[in-house]
Scaffold this active site. Structure first.
Site, PDB file in Angstrom:
ATOM      1  N   HIS A  66       0.838  -1.200   0.000  1.00  0.00           N
ATOM      2  CA  HIS A  66       0.000   0.000   0.000  1.00  0.00           C
ATOM      3  C   HIS A  66       0.870   1.245   0.000  1.00  0.00           C
ATOM      4  O   HIS A  66       0.437   2.321  -0.393  1.00  0.00           O
ATOM      5  CB  HIS A  66      -0.954   0.004   1.204  1.00  0.00           C
ATOM      6  CG  HIS A  66      -0.249   0.133   2.527  1.00  0.00           C
ATOM      7  ND1 HIS A  66       0.489  -0.905   3.058  1.00  0.00           N
ATOM      8  CD2 HIS A  66      -0.142   1.160   3.385  1.00  0.00           C
ATOM      9  CE1 HIS A  66       1.014  -0.501   4.207  1.00  0.00           C
ATOM     10  NE2 HIS A  66       0.642   0.748   4.417  1.00  0.00           N
ATOM     11  N   LYS A  71       9.539  -2.447   3.357  1.00  0.00           N
ATOM     12  CA  LYS A  71      10.722  -2.477   4.206  1.00  0.00           C
ATOM     13  C   LYS A  71      10.678  -3.613   5.210  1.00  0.00           C
ATOM     14  O   LYS A  71       9.607  -3.988   5.674  1.00  0.00           O
ATOM     15  CB  LYS A  71      10.804  -1.130   4.951  1.00  0.00           C
ATOM     16  CG  LYS A  71      12.192  -0.872   5.392  1.00  0.00           C
ATOM     17  CD  LYS A  71      12.625   0.529   5.470  1.00  0.00           C
ATOM     18  CE  LYS A  71      14.099   0.617   5.781  1.00  0.00           C
ATOM     19  NZ  LYS A  71      14.856  -0.624   5.773  1.00  0.00           N
ATOM     20  N   LYS A  95       3.804  -2.441  11.846  1.00  0.00           N
ATOM     21  CA  LYS A  95       4.780  -1.621  12.571  1.00  0.00           C
ATOM     22  C   LYS A  95       4.999  -0.284  11.859  1.00  0.00           C
ATOM     23  O   LYS A  95       4.971   0.778  12.471  1.00  0.00           O
ATOM     24  CB  LYS A  95       6.101  -2.407  12.639  1.00  0.00           C
ATOM     25  CG  LYS A  95       7.152  -1.824  13.528  1.00  0.00           C
ATOM     26  CD  LYS A  95       8.419  -2.663  13.487  1.00  0.00           C
ATOM     27  CE  LYS A  95       8.154  -4.100  13.916  1.00  0.00           C
ATOM     28  NZ  LYS A  95       9.390  -4.892  13.968  1.00  0.00           N
ATOM     29  N   LYS A 107       9.970  -8.779   4.498  1.00  0.00           N
ATOM     30  CA  LYS A 107      10.972  -9.424   5.358  1.00  0.00           C
ATOM     31  C   LYS A 107      11.732 -10.440   4.536  1.00  0.00           C
ATOM     32  O   LYS A 107      11.192 -10.975   3.564  1.00  0.00           O
ATOM     33  CB  LYS A 107      10.279 -10.134   6.533  1.00  0.00           C
ATOM     34  CG  LYS A 107      11.189 -10.414   7.700  1.00  0.00           C
ATOM     35  CD  LYS A 107      11.404  -9.185   8.565  1.00  0.00           C
ATOM     36  CE  LYS A 107      12.303  -9.446   9.729  1.00  0.00           C
ATOM     37  NZ  LYS A 107      12.280  -8.318  10.674  1.00  0.00           N
ATOM     38  N   SER A 364      15.889   3.654  10.471  1.00  0.00           N
ATOM     39  CA  SER A 364      16.139   3.232   9.086  1.00  0.00           C
ATOM     40  C   SER A 364      15.479   4.225   8.122  1.00  0.00           C
ATOM     41  O   SER A 364      16.025   4.548   7.069  1.00  0.00           O
ATOM     42  CB  SER A 364      15.555   1.851   8.830  1.00  0.00           C
ATOM     43  OG  SER A 364      16.469   0.850   9.209  1.00  0.00           O
TER      44      SER A 364
HETATM   45  P1  NAD Z   1      21.023 -10.594  17.207  1.00  0.00           P
HETATM   46  O1  NAD Z   1      21.383 -11.722  16.328  1.00  0.00           O
HETATM   47  O2  NAD Z   1      21.889  -9.396  17.260  1.00  0.00           O
HETATM   48  O3  NAD Z   1      20.838 -11.092  18.723  1.00  0.00           O
HETATM   49  C1  NAD Z   1      20.056 -12.184  19.114  1.00  0.00           C
HETATM   50  C2  NAD Z   1      20.591 -12.630  20.461  1.00  0.00           C
HETATM   51  O4  NAD Z   1      19.755 -13.655  20.993  1.00  0.00           O
HETATM   52  C3  NAD Z   1      22.000 -13.224  20.377  1.00  0.00           C
HETATM   53  O5  NAD Z   1      22.783 -12.714  21.420  1.00  0.00           O
HETATM   54  C4  NAD Z   1      21.767 -14.725  20.489  1.00  0.00           C
HETATM   55  O6  NAD Z   1      22.861 -15.405  21.047  1.00  0.00           O
HETATM   56  C5  NAD Z   1      20.549 -14.744  21.414  1.00  0.00           C
HETATM   57  N1  NAD Z   1      19.786 -15.974  21.288  1.00  0.00           N
HETATM   58  C6  NAD Z   1      19.547 -16.720  20.186  1.00  0.00           C
HETATM   59  N2  NAD Z   1      18.821 -17.792  20.490  1.00  0.00           N
HETATM   60  C7  NAD Z   1      18.576 -17.737  21.809  1.00  0.00           C
HETATM   61  C8  NAD Z   1      17.880 -18.558  22.716  1.00  0.00           C
HETATM   62  N3  NAD Z   1      17.282 -19.674  22.311  1.00  0.00           N
HETATM   63  N4  NAD Z   1      17.821 -18.174  24.008  1.00  0.00           N
HETATM   64  C9  NAD Z   1      18.419 -17.047  24.432  1.00  0.00           C
HETATM   65  N5  NAD Z   1      19.108 -16.228  23.623  1.00  0.00           N
HETATM   66  C10 NAD Z   1      19.186 -16.574  22.328  1.00  0.00           C
HETATM   67  O7  NAD Z   1      19.513 -10.208  16.793  1.00  0.00           O
HETATM   68  P2  NAD Z   1      18.774  -8.837  17.037  1.00  0.00           P
HETATM   69  O8  NAD Z   1      18.964  -8.006  15.822  1.00  0.00           O
HETATM   70  O9  NAD Z   1      19.097  -8.284  18.378  1.00  0.00           O
HETATM   71  O10 NAD Z   1      17.242  -9.330  16.988  1.00  0.00           O
HETATM   72  C11 NAD Z   1      16.593  -9.890  18.128  1.00  0.00           C
HETATM   73  C12 NAD Z   1      15.089  -9.795  17.937  1.00  0.00           C
HETATM   74  O11 NAD Z   1      14.722  -8.425  17.716  1.00  0.00           O
HETATM   75  C13 NAD Z   1      14.526 -10.561  16.726  1.00  0.00           C
HETATM   76  O12 NAD Z   1      13.230 -11.015  17.045  1.00  0.00           O
HETATM   77  C14 NAD Z   1      14.427  -9.484  15.661  1.00  0.00           C
HETATM   78  O13 NAD Z   1      13.466  -9.790  14.682  1.00  0.00           O
HETATM   79  C15 NAD Z   1      14.008  -8.302  16.502  1.00  0.00           C
HETATM   80  N6  NAD Z   1      14.281  -6.993  15.895  1.00  0.00           N
HETATM   81  C16 NAD Z   1      15.535  -6.603  15.552  1.00  0.00           C
HETATM   82  C17 NAD Z   1      15.740  -5.343  15.008  1.00  0.00           C
HETATM   83  C18 NAD Z   1      17.117  -4.812  14.681  1.00  0.00           C
HETATM   84  O14 NAD Z   1      17.220  -3.608  14.362  1.00  0.00           O
HETATM   85  N7  NAD Z   1      18.174  -5.580  14.754  1.00  0.00           N
HETATM   86  C19 NAD Z   1      14.650  -4.485  14.777  1.00  0.00           C
HETATM   87  C20 NAD Z   1      13.368  -4.918  15.142  1.00  0.00           C
HETATM   88  C21 NAD Z   1      13.208  -6.166  15.715  1.00  0.00           C
END
Ligand code: NAD
Length: 476
Positions: A66, A71, A95, A107, A364
């Site tokens: 839309h 993104k 979001k 995604k 972003s």
């Molecule tokens: P990342 O890879 O930087 O970090 C994820 C962390 O979780 C790591 O430290 C990993 O070791 C840990 N982890 C993985 N499996 C695990 C488990 N089973 N138990 C405990 N810890 C565990 O990822 P991120 O970018 O921080 O993303 C984390 C969440 O946030 C995801 O759901 C992602 O979709 C969401 N998110 C990220 C962003 C972003 O800007 N990076 C934006 C919006 C949402």
């Protein structure tokens, strides 16, 4: 809760969507149009590594166009699959609408454990994946703009931007094809920390409303609040660091892949992070007591639970035992639809993912605008602002020199007031404003309509109405 079926992540998003849609006045046709995922592209490609060809599977899903570009992040994890990518793409649509960034939702994901490859191999794989997506305009500044997610960061975004530049040598806006790039590669200050910063701003805004804080059976401010954080990655680390160092919150437990750490007096987030970097996990870290069964710490008594790792961690299996009165979903989809119902019935307040982790897409958006305008925020006006401030300060100094008036300037006032805002300050101000405004919009629906009893449904109602309005404006 035995006997109840746990919905998949995608089903969970759909159930939550349906709960909100049932309270809205939309034609069934429009409702269906907004619910469904427009398209998912699956690609399998080979890369020659260590002497033999390895085949990888990747996805890019577009939930709603839309608004364009669409993104959403690119995730590197072994369990990436079409359902998960589509659920995450849908969340991106809502979001973006909730925080008013002018994008549709998308995604991407690659089935890979990035820890099994060295940097050069990851670059080869990323460039090849990017090539496949760029060729089909699934990475493009005006159509589809990825960002980092689990398992990816600045480094991968820089490779993708460079790959796009190689394939589109005359596109002056090429850098806007992806966000979350390093500062020297067209990025923006404050993007790396943006999602964690957004979690902090979201909590600050929540605690500005004593009425909402009371609903969560809490009182006061963030100061002294005991938090449990799952996942010390990009989002979890920054959220935990800022909440503990700037707001006085105590991080009493950190849960990682290999277990958890507990310390009633609060963990030093940076020391734990350094330990993980050096040892690959939390085990043995002297900052707290090691708990081998990490997920059991989700059930620890605390004020705020911050799941910041992956989806589905709070589910029908543990929801009834969760003690935190307030959960902020820093990760996407950490609470299943089944657990959501159990928690709502218990009175737990959940600050939903589509709002809580929107800081990333917000900054972003600023980065994308910066790339398209080819100028750093604040560059033109900063010195002019300083000059105007200087006029006022000079005048105040002149008046305070007049002993009869008895005025004095507070120490440090002059330096603070004179300094024009740099890019980082502007980014933070834009992010803070966005998080406050989005909370207010959810809150109005939460408190304004009797049938709306939680923030998640409120968030869906706000965002679905905005998506619907934009479809209607197109004449659909
Ligand atoms: P990342 O890879 O930087 O970090 C994820 C962390 O979780 C790591 O430290 C990993 O070791 C840990 N982890 C993985 N499996 C695990 C488990 N089973 N138990 C405990 N810890 C565990 O990822 P991120 O970018 O921080 O993303 C984390 C969440 O946030 C995801 O759901 C992602 O979709 C969401 N998110 C990220 C962003 C972003 O800007 N990076 C934006 C919006 C949402």
């Amino acid at each position: 809760m035995e006997g109840l079926r746990e919905p998949s992540f995608r089903d969970s998003v759909e159930i939550m969507f349906n709960r909100a849609a049932a309270l809205m006045d939309m034609s069934p046709g429009l409702e269906e149009k907004i619910r469904v995922c427009n398209a998912t592209y699956t690609v399998r490609f080979g890369v020659r590594l260590r002497g033999k060809i390895q085949t990888f599977t990747g996805y890019r899903s577009v939930h709603s166009e839309h608004m364009e570009p669409v993104k959403g992040g690119i995730r590197y994890a072994l369990n990436v699959n079409q359902n998960e990518v589509e659920a995450l793409a849908a969340l991106m649509t809502f979001k973006c609408a909730l925080v008013e960034t002018p994008f549709g939702g998308s995604k991407g994901g690659l089935c890979i454990d990035p820890r099994l490859y060295d940097e050069h191999e990851l670059e080869q794989i990323t460039r090849r994946f990017a090539y496949e997506l760029i060729k089909r305009d699934l990475i493009n500044p005006s159509q589809n703009v990825p960002a980092p997610d689990m398992g990816t960061g600045e480094r991968e975004m820089a490779w993708i931007a460079d790959q796009y530049a190689r394939m589109n040598t005359t596109d002056i806006n090429g850098r806007a094809c992806v966000t979350g790039k390093p500062l020297n590669g067209g990025g923006i200050q404050g993007r790396v920390e943006a999602t964690g910063r957004g979690v902090q701003y979201a909590l600050r805004e929540f605690f500005r409303h004593p009425e909402d804080v009371r609903i969560a059976n809490l009182s006061g401010t963030l100061d002294g609040k005991r938090c449990v954080v799952q996942g010390l990655g990009n989002v979890g680390y920054h959220a935990a660091k800022f909440l503990s160092s700037e707001d006085g919150a105590k991080i009493i437990a950190i849960i990682e892949r290999d277990g958890g750490l507990y310390n009633e007096n609060g963990l030093d987030v940076d020391r734990v992070r350094d330990w993980i970097a050096a040892h690959g996990g939390v085990q043995g870290c002297p900052e707290g007591t090691y708990v081998a069964d990490g997920p059991s710490l989700l059930e620890a008594a605390c004020d705020i639970l911050i799941p910041a790792a992956l989806e589905g961690v709070i589910n029908l299996g543990n929801a009834a035992r969760i003690k935190a009165p307030l959960i902020i979903e820093a990760a996407n989809g950490p609470v299943t639809a089944g657990a959501d119902e159990v928690l709502r019935n218990k009175g737990t307040v959940i600050i939903p993912d589509m709002y809580a982790n929107a800081g990333g897409v917000t900054v972003s958006y600023f980065e994308w605008v910066k790339n398209l305008s080819h100028i750093r925020f604040g560059r033109i006006q900063r010195r002019q602002e300083e000059a105007r401030h200087e006029l006022i300060v000079n005048e105040l100094e002149r008046l305070s020199a007049d002993r009869e008036l008895g005025w004095t300037l507070s120490p440090g006032f002059k330096e603070k007031y004179l300094r024009g805002a740099d890019e980082l300050e502007l980014v933070r101000s834009g992010l803070d404003d966005t998080m406050r405004a989005a909370y207010q919009s959810m809150r109005e629906v939460w408190h304004g309509r009797d049938e709306v009893t939680d923030l998640r449904v409120a968030a869906y109602i706000v965002s679905i109405s905005r998506v619907a309005a934009s479809y209607r404006a197109k004449g659909l």
